[in-house]
Structure formats: C-alpha cells, structure tokens
Scaffold this motif. Sequence first.
Motif, short mmCIF file in Angstrom:
data_model
loop_
_atom_site.label_atom_id
_atom_site.label_comp_id
_atom_site.label_asym_id
_atom_site.label_seq_id
_atom_site.Cartn_x
_atom_site.Cartn_y
_atom_site.Cartn_z
N PRO A 1 9.23 3.65 4.68
CA PRO A 1 9.21 5.06 4.26
C PRO A 1 10.55 5.76 4.47
O PRO A 1 10.93 6.63 3.68
CB PRO A 1 8.13 5.68 5.16
N ARG B 1 2.33 1.89 -3.39
CA ARG B 1 1.32 2.48 -4.27
C ARG B 1 1.15 3.97 -3.99
O ARG B 1 0.97 4.77 -4.90
CB ARG B 1 0.00 1.74 -4.09
N GLN B 2 1.21 4.34 -2.71
CA GLN B 2 1.13 5.76 -2.35
C GLN B 2 2.31 6.54 -2.93
O GLN B 2 2.21 7.74 -3.18
CB GLN B 2 1.10 5.91 -0.83
N CYS B 3 3.42 5.84 -3.11
CA CYS B 3 4.62 6.47 -3.68
C CYS B 3 4.48 6.69 -5.19
O CYS B 3 5.36 7.28 -5.81
CB CYS B 3 5.85 5.61 -3.42
N GLY B 4 3.39 6.21 -5.75
CA GLY B 4 3.17 6.41 -7.18
C GLY B 4 3.59 5.24 -8.04
O GLY B 4 3.54 5.32 -9.27
N ALA C 1 0.83 -1.21 0.00
CA ALA C 1 0.00 0.00 0.00
C ALA C 1 0.87 1.26 0.00
O ALA C 1 0.57 2.23 -0.70
CB ALA C 1 -0.93 0.00 1.21
N PHE C 2 1.96 1.23 0.77
CA PHE C 2 2.85 2.40 0.80
C PHE C 2 3.53 2.61 -0.56
O PHE C 2 3.65 3.75 -1.02
CB PHE C 2 3.91 2.23 1.88
#
Length: 384
Positions: free
Chosen positions: A215, A187-190, A184-185
């Motif tokens: 992160p 994906r948040q990073c693009g 999920a992280f």
Amino acid sequence: MLRLRSSVLAHLLSSPSTSHVSPLNRLLSCAVPHISSNPSFAVEDYLVGTCGLTRAQALKASTKLSHLKSPTNPDAVLAFLADLGLSSAAVAATVAKDPQLLCASVERTLAPIVVGLTGLGLSRSEIARLASVVPGSFRCSSIVSNLPYNLLLFSSYDNLLKALKLHTNLLGCSLEKVVKPNVAFLRQCGLSACDITKLCSNATWVLTINPERLPVLVARAEGLGVPRGTTMFTHALQAVVCLSEEKIAAQVDNLKKAFGWSDADVRIAISKHPLLLTRSSDILRRRSEFLISEVGLEPAYIAHRPAMICYSLEGRLKPRYYVVKFLKENGLLDRDRSYYYAFQMTEKVFLEKFICPHSEAAPHLAEDYAAACRGELPTRFIFS
C-alpha cells in the motif's frame, strides 16, 4: 551409465513398491555403490566433468556444496533430470542456477513433486521446463499446492513461466500470507483481473512483496501522478520500489537542470513515463544536449513526449534523426514532419516509412542508415 540409470529410474518410479524397500532405493544401491565419505571426491571437478558447468560456474556453485562427500545423490538427481527430458545443456544451466538441487532426495522430494505436478495435468515437457526455470522452488513441496492458483492468476502456463523467469521464488512464496493478500489489495485499488495479470507479468515482485509495504508503494506511485489501472502504473511501481523519496526528489532536480523544465513540466513527464526517474544524470544530460541543442526541440515539447529520453541515443535517436534530416534537406520529405514521429515507431515501420520508399531517389540511404546505427557518420549525413 547415466542414461541407463535414467531409463531404469523412470520405470521404477512408475512401478508400485512390492516390499518395504522402495524401488528407488534398490536402484541407487545397485547402480551407484553407497559411499559415506570419499576423500577423493572433488565437488568442483564433479560440477565441471559430470554436470557440464564452466570452471567459473563450478567455483561459485561449489561453495554451496562443500558438505558433499560422494557423487551418489548428485548422480541420482542428474539421472532424474535427464529422465524428465532435460538436455545436457539444460541440466548444466539448472544446476548452475541452483546447485543445492543436487542435494535433494529423488525419492522423498523430487519424485513426489513430479507425481503431484502430473496430477495437476502438466506434461513431462512442461514439468521439465518448470524445473529448469525454478530449480530452487522445484525442490519445495509447496510448488504443487501453489501452482493452480498462480496458473489461474496468469491465465496460462506460458505466461506463468515468463513471470517466473523474472521472479523465480514466486512458487515458493506463501499463498495465504503473501500472494493472496497482495492480490486482494490490488483488487481493492480498482484493478481488474486482467489489470492484475498484466501488472504482475511485468512486475512479478508485486505478488511476493511484504503485504504491509505494497500500500505504501501504491500511494507513492499515485503521488507521481500515475493513476491506478493505467499502463504506466506498472512502471511507476517499478520506479518507486527501487528509489527512496530522497532519491526521487534528487532525480526531479536532475530533470529540471538537464531539460530546463518547470515543476509542471516534470510532473507531466513523470506521469507519462515514470521510468525517467531511474535514468542516470549522464543519460539525461546527453539526451538533453542532443534533443535540445542538435535537434532543436523545445523543453516543453519533450516533457509531453518523455519516452524519447529513454530511447537509445546511438542506436535509435541519432541514426533516425540523420535520415529524416537528410530527406528534408533533399526535398524528399515535408520539412514539417515531426522528428518524434520517426523516433517512436518500431524499427520495421521506420524502414517501411523512411527508407524503402526512397530506394531510387537515395540509393545509399539504407547503407548510410545501417552505418549510423553502428556509430559511424556517413558523409551524406553531414550538413553545413
């Protein structure tokens, strides 16, 4: 006897129990007499004589099996693995990887896992491959519940197996607490699904690392000048995961000293090839001496093409340099042809571009190149 138990085991595991005594218990009680304690049982000798381990492997593995007093359970496990289709060599390699697999209960642990994996659509050969690659996870029931998500993540069974060879505890890691939060992280990073698959295929640890630490590593990788989602981002993560900020700073100094680079040169080089940070001072010094002093390349030129620093000096850089220089000296190649052009191509392409076209004009070139790759320096490659 092992082969007999193996075939009988397969039949009984696939047959429904007709009494309160399970088929497997009847098999083990008949095929191998129960021995609660056998003073003559020597684990190390069993690992060598029955499992096929080398003496060194057995010595190492026996420390994890010191509590075993009887071959009863290990014999049942070996029969089970053989019935899955593992060869004797594969069984030996599997036991060497995870000696404690011999302590797993066939009836309570291994057989239900095989049933679960079969229910997911895996063939017996695929299950056998899985057991040989991740024997530690194969004795954990979570492997069945974790497999579908990981198969989806890696897009194919073969891709997943390749990843498991790099990080064998992936299937034993918590999906909800570790793997899914890390995905999920990312994906948040693009990163797209395809980007994540590529990243995790080369750096599987990204999925199993503490979600609170990921992160931090991503930020440090970006601090090297490598944007998220690029090909080099994986390498940047690999570099920062094994190097502290202090070691990175020290390596930056090593790069400056070795190649005479400015701060700008270092930033360019690291952003293009982050794994430079993992090379030893000796490797950097020797590459510098060759590329700058012998080949005559400018420091700034190298900074924009840092991959050549990570190529093998003896097996790639020197032999190809000698070939290109020989061709130039003999008028067979344009003197302006870049050495880097020859360094960066695959071996097959190098032979096609620089060796094969000159078989008549330079009949010994292939032979001399092969000798140079072995560390020898043919007289034809010595120039005044």
